[in-house]
Write an enzyme that holds these catalytic residues in place. Structure first.
Site, PDB file in Angstrom:
ATOM      1  N   CYS A   1      21.867 -76.082  66.116  1.00  0.00           N
ATOM      2  CA  CYS A   1      21.909 -74.689  65.664  1.00  0.00           C
ATOM      3  C   CYS A   1      20.841 -74.449  64.593  1.00  0.00           C
ATOM      4  O   CYS A   1      19.658 -74.438  64.903  1.00  0.00           O
ATOM      5  CB  CYS A   1      23.307 -74.308  65.193  1.00  0.00           C
ATOM      6  SG  CYS A   1      23.532 -72.510  65.026  1.00  0.00           S
TER       7      CYS A   1
ATOM      8  N   HIS B   1      26.197 -75.720  69.955  1.00  0.00           N
ATOM      9  CA  HIS B   1      27.006 -76.631  69.138  1.00  0.00           C
ATOM     10  C   HIS B   1      27.799 -77.603  70.015  1.00  0.00           C
ATOM     11  O   HIS B   1      28.929 -77.292  70.410  1.00  0.00           O
ATOM     12  CB  HIS B   1      28.008 -75.834  68.297  1.00  0.00           C
ATOM     13  CG  HIS B   1      27.426 -75.140  67.120  1.00  0.00           C
ATOM     14  ND1 HIS B   1      27.352 -75.711  65.869  1.00  0.00           N
ATOM     15  CD2 HIS B   1      26.890 -73.899  66.997  1.00  0.00           C
ATOM     16  CE1 HIS B   1      26.804 -74.856  65.019  1.00  0.00           C
ATOM     17  NE2 HIS B   1      26.503 -73.747  65.680  1.00  0.00           N
TER      18      HIS B   1
END
Length: 317
Positions: A130, A242
């Protein structure tokens, strides 16, 4: 970069092992550093910096130990630590790169040391998730103002693989069932407001000569963002998504796929990265120093009432 160095690194990456005095060496006790980041809001009550425990579990679940790297670490201590650990993980988060110069100085120092290690034939992996993914792209460009806005928070989708994915280091070892799951099922969880656009990638030679794009995705507004990258000549990898969240986070307000297929596919990424770190032969010269640096010296706090995005958080001062 010197062409000979590129060839040497490429051979090491393809072979995937390290040889010392003619003997194959694999480090089955890898230790990986996870970078902290500044706290804000209610979190400041508990400490000045933090790591979400899901990242620690993600690394530990694949057979490695974790050392926290404090974002305000001095350069001498960072250099010593980097020479003792076997890889670094840049986690997700919400750091304002333009107002956190101490943090950006540290990630730049880590980046420089990772590149230098590998240029010298010292295998040393780096992963970003991320915000960590974004950091990798920005560090390769030496420019922290290249990101575009996206409508992709709390957004779980399959990956749109590029033609490079199947032959990449990251995905070539994945089973056909994992690749099928990643490509067809909504199992990659995105939680970002900013990202790297294909246009910026194409127009920025320092990024497109350093990284291959392995997947893209489209946000809710139809805008495409790059979602998985792999360095061409270094063991450096990034996911805008993620992989740790579907395995270790449980807030019911976040759209996460906890199915068997999702767990297997997301866990694969951790297994891959930790196995990359087994190729690093760094170690602590003093066992007592090693023990004192490990995450086991800290206790995670249950964070449902303060930061429901995370089940547990490690705090540091």
């Amino acid at each position: 970069m010197n062409k000979l160095i590129v060839v040497i690194i490429s051979i090491i990456l393809m072979v995937g092992i390290v040889k010392v005095n003619g003997q194959t060496k694999i480090n089955n006790r890898p230790i990986i550093g996870i970078l902290t980041q500044p706290t804000d809001g209610d979190m400041t009550t508990f400490g000045s910096q933090y790591i979400a425990a899901s990242y620690v579990k993600y690394i530990e679940s694949a057979g490695a130990r974790v050392v926290p790297i404090l974002y305000d670490i001095d350069i001498k201590s960072l250099t010593e630590l980097m020479g003792s650990i076997n890889g670094v993980f840049f986690p997700g988060g919400g750091v304002d790169f333009n107002n956190q110069t101490v943090y950006t100085d540290t990630i730049q120092s880590i980046w420089s040391q990772v590149v230098e290690f590998n240029n010298n034939g010292d295998y040393f992996p780096l992963w970003g998730t991320c915000m960590g993914f974004q950091e990798l792209a920005l560090l390769s460009a030496d420019n922290f103002n290249l990101l575009s806005s996206y409508n992709s928070e709390n957004y779980t989708v399959p990956l749109n693989f590029t033609s490079l994915a199947a032959g990449s280091r990251l995905f070539s070892l994945a089973s056909s069932s994992i690749m099928q799951s990643l490509a067809s099922e909504p199992i990659t969880m995105n939680n970002h407001q900013f990202g790297l656009s294909p246009q910026t990638y194409q127009q920025t030679s320092s990024i497109n000569t350093f990284f291959d794009v392995l997947s893209t995705n489209v946000d809710r507004d139809g805008n495409t963002f790059i979602s998985t990258i792999e360095a061409k000549n270094y063991p450096i990898y990034g996911t805008q998504w993620h992989p740790e969240k579907p395995i270790f986070e449980w807030w019911d307000q976040e759209v996460m796929n906890h199915s068997f297929d999702s767990i297997m596919a997301n866990q694969y990424t951790s297994n891959f990265f930790v196995n990359e770190c087994r190729k690093s032969l760094h170690s602590f010269s003093d066992p007592s120093v090693e023990a004192s640096t490990l995450i086991y010296n800290y206790t995670p706090q249950y964070s449902e009432s303060t930061v429901p995005d995370f089940e547990q958080i490690y705090y540091f001062n």
